[in-house]
Design an enzyme around this catalytic site. Sequence first.
Site, PDB file in Angstrom:
ATOM      1  N   ASP A 102      -9.776  -3.595  -5.449  1.00 46.64           N
ATOM      2  CA  ASP A 102      -9.149  -2.740  -4.446  1.00 46.64           C
ATOM      3  C   ASP A 102      -9.770  -1.345  -4.458  1.00 46.64           C
ATOM      4  O   ASP A 102      -9.785  -0.672  -5.485  1.00 46.64           O
ATOM      5  CB  ASP A 102      -7.640  -2.647  -4.716  1.00 46.64           C
TER       6      ASP A 102
ATOM      7  N   SER B 175       0.847  -1.186   0.000  1.00 48.92           N
ATOM      8  CA  SER B 175       0.000   0.000   0.000  1.00 48.92           C
ATOM      9  C   SER B 175       0.889   1.244   0.000  1.00 48.92           C
ATOM     10  O   SER B 175       1.650   1.438  -0.939  1.00 48.92           O
ATOM     11  CB  SER B 175      -0.957  -0.037   1.188  1.00 48.92           C
TER      12      SER B 175
ATOM     13  N   HIS C 159      -8.012  -4.826  -1.467  1.00 50.21           N
ATOM     14  CA  HIS C 159      -6.781  -4.337  -0.862  1.00 50.21           C
ATOM     15  C   HIS C 159      -6.154  -5.324   0.115  1.00 50.21           C
ATOM     16  O   HIS C 159      -4.935  -5.427   0.196  1.00 50.21           O
ATOM     17  CB  HIS C 159      -7.075  -3.013  -0.149  1.00 50.21           C
TER      18      HIS C 159
END
Length: 701
Positions: A638, A553, A673
Amino acid sequence: MKPLTKYNAVLILAMASACNHGVNAPVADIQPTEFTEFGNTRVDNYYWMKDRKDPKVMSYLKEENDYTASQLTKPTAVLCSKIVAEIKSRVAEEDSTAPYFENGYYYYQRYEKGKDYEIHCRKKQSLDSAEEVVLDVNMLAEGRDYCDVDDIIVSPNNQILAFGIDTVSRRRYELRFWNFKTEKYMSEVIPNTDGECVFANDSRTLFYVGKENTTLRASKIFRHVIGTDCSSDKEIFYEDDPTYDLELSRSQSDEWIIITHNSTSSSEVRLIPTKSPYKNPVIFRKREKDLEYSVDHCNGTFYILTNENAKNFCIMTCDSTGYDNNWKVLVPHDEKVLIKDFTVFDKFLVMEQMRNGLVCFEVMNLETKERYLVDFGQEAYSAWTMYNPEHDATTFRYGYSSFTTPYSVIEYDLANRTKKVLKEQTVPGYDKSKYDVKRLMVSARDGVEVPVTLLYSKSIDLQGDNNLLQYGYGSYGSSEDDGFFPSIFSLVDRGFIFALAHIRGGSEMGRQWYEDGKLLKKMNTFNDFIDVTKYLIDNHYTSPEKMYAMGGSAGGLLMGAVANMAPELYHGIIAQVPFVDVVTTMMDESIPLTTGEYDEWGNPNDETYYKYMLSYSPYDNVKEQDYPAMLVTTGLHDSQVQYWEPAKWVAKLRATKTDDNPLFLHTNMKAGHSGDSGRFGYVKETGMEYTFLLWLAGIKE
């Protein structure tokens, strides 16, 4: 013909036997799209990948997955299967959590052999009572590719269960309800929420947070009456500032419903009495630029965690009659101690703090005002506050672990200052005596000392030029704690050192540590990580030929930046769901999270921030140079980092880099995610990542 890089010498024999010759890497179509800002023109050749409805986009992602399969996962399938089996073997298939007591019931979760999801249960008044299954998530997940259940909420009369469920991995939850008396699901289903809700005292009225359809911003507070159609739900508040999100909670005293408005650097709270759910929300204190505060209530007093004249935060109080102008300092600011959070009881206040890069708990007796620290007894560890719902309790429950200590649930007696381990995670086959931990302080280029924690097997020579995996994050003030990672031992047992770098942008060393790694100081995050790498190489823990890096991330942004800035230091890099197209994403207000993060990265509509972000954005700074071997992962659904960022980045790297080192993109077509759901959902992807590292290191089993 491109020259051999330093990696080819190591990999050429393995690749000759493991890879399918003649299989070419995908080549993405070039369709230039121009963006002009402040007189600067950027050309994005792969902007077309943003259209998920375009069959060509899905075809490209599939080609990349097929390429990764043919060149990495299939040739190393035996090793990967072994790694996956090892990771799974460290999880007790039949297990349960430590029960907690709330409103007359003991609640806990348990897992059954062969099942991937938790079963929520409760027992009335006594742990010797008959078990009542509250929710079996395995049944909800049956036939689904993905299933995530948010926190379950039980009404004050213990008759209604509310829970949020996401079956797409887009973090858009449906609220559903179960009636314990009839043992049936109720008819109403509330779509597009953040998954959480709060009941009023009547057990019939509840509040929930609705999301925007496009940006997925949590922007609306609704009131719902059980048994009615959700189309008639009353919207009681709309947050029109796109930089703010909304959260709901119930005070420790159970007297207030708390609506919290959060941006990156300021906040605001509104209150509704739990006994009067139809009253309009009352502002606790109006929002002010750079003023952050959060509120709880117990025993007739409001407790406020705030940064007002307190960079590292302080705790203040006020009574229930005047919210805005009578705050009094209870725990003053300390420039060496960051107060992260607190839990308040009738007689005690427990503060979760950061001291010298480690979590600490400080207890205050609210009658005598005496304060003391809870002793953890280890040099490096992780600790966190657990759920403590009973306001009249005299015990405090927290979680604890370290690199070598499995997750534990500890009950601390606040009056007697004694602790009891309620539960330690069972890790089959794990032998703590085989491993050691070392804490380092590394001088960065500007003289700042950066904490680094190492985990390694006692069987290796610590300064013997070892394979080493360095992990980092460094954003949002998130502290990377030195907790237990059961999967990492599949690398450590094969001679890897694991290094966790507590770089600036987190809060390990206080609020200033965060502020020195954000906005116009973001380069400190990348420099810290690189300087830690250089230190580990210079001090013979490893070498560039054996150094690996990983981050996800915002930590994937870190990976992209160091790959551009210092590719010669790393043999391989894993970038998980990486945020790499910083400028284009932050210029697009329709993308989830964008506007709410201006205070983290800067607003690119301001030329100063635009130029600074452009200077480090990994996608914009790909250049003609050799890069390390790289594995990049993403999720099609995501909502935090859109799939097209890593896809575009890989395409640009392929077209630009000057080496022949492996470059793989893997897209999870069924998740978002956080990857696959379920307690074993992560194992397959983790196995692929570890196998990639072992493959690069020439370790075959």
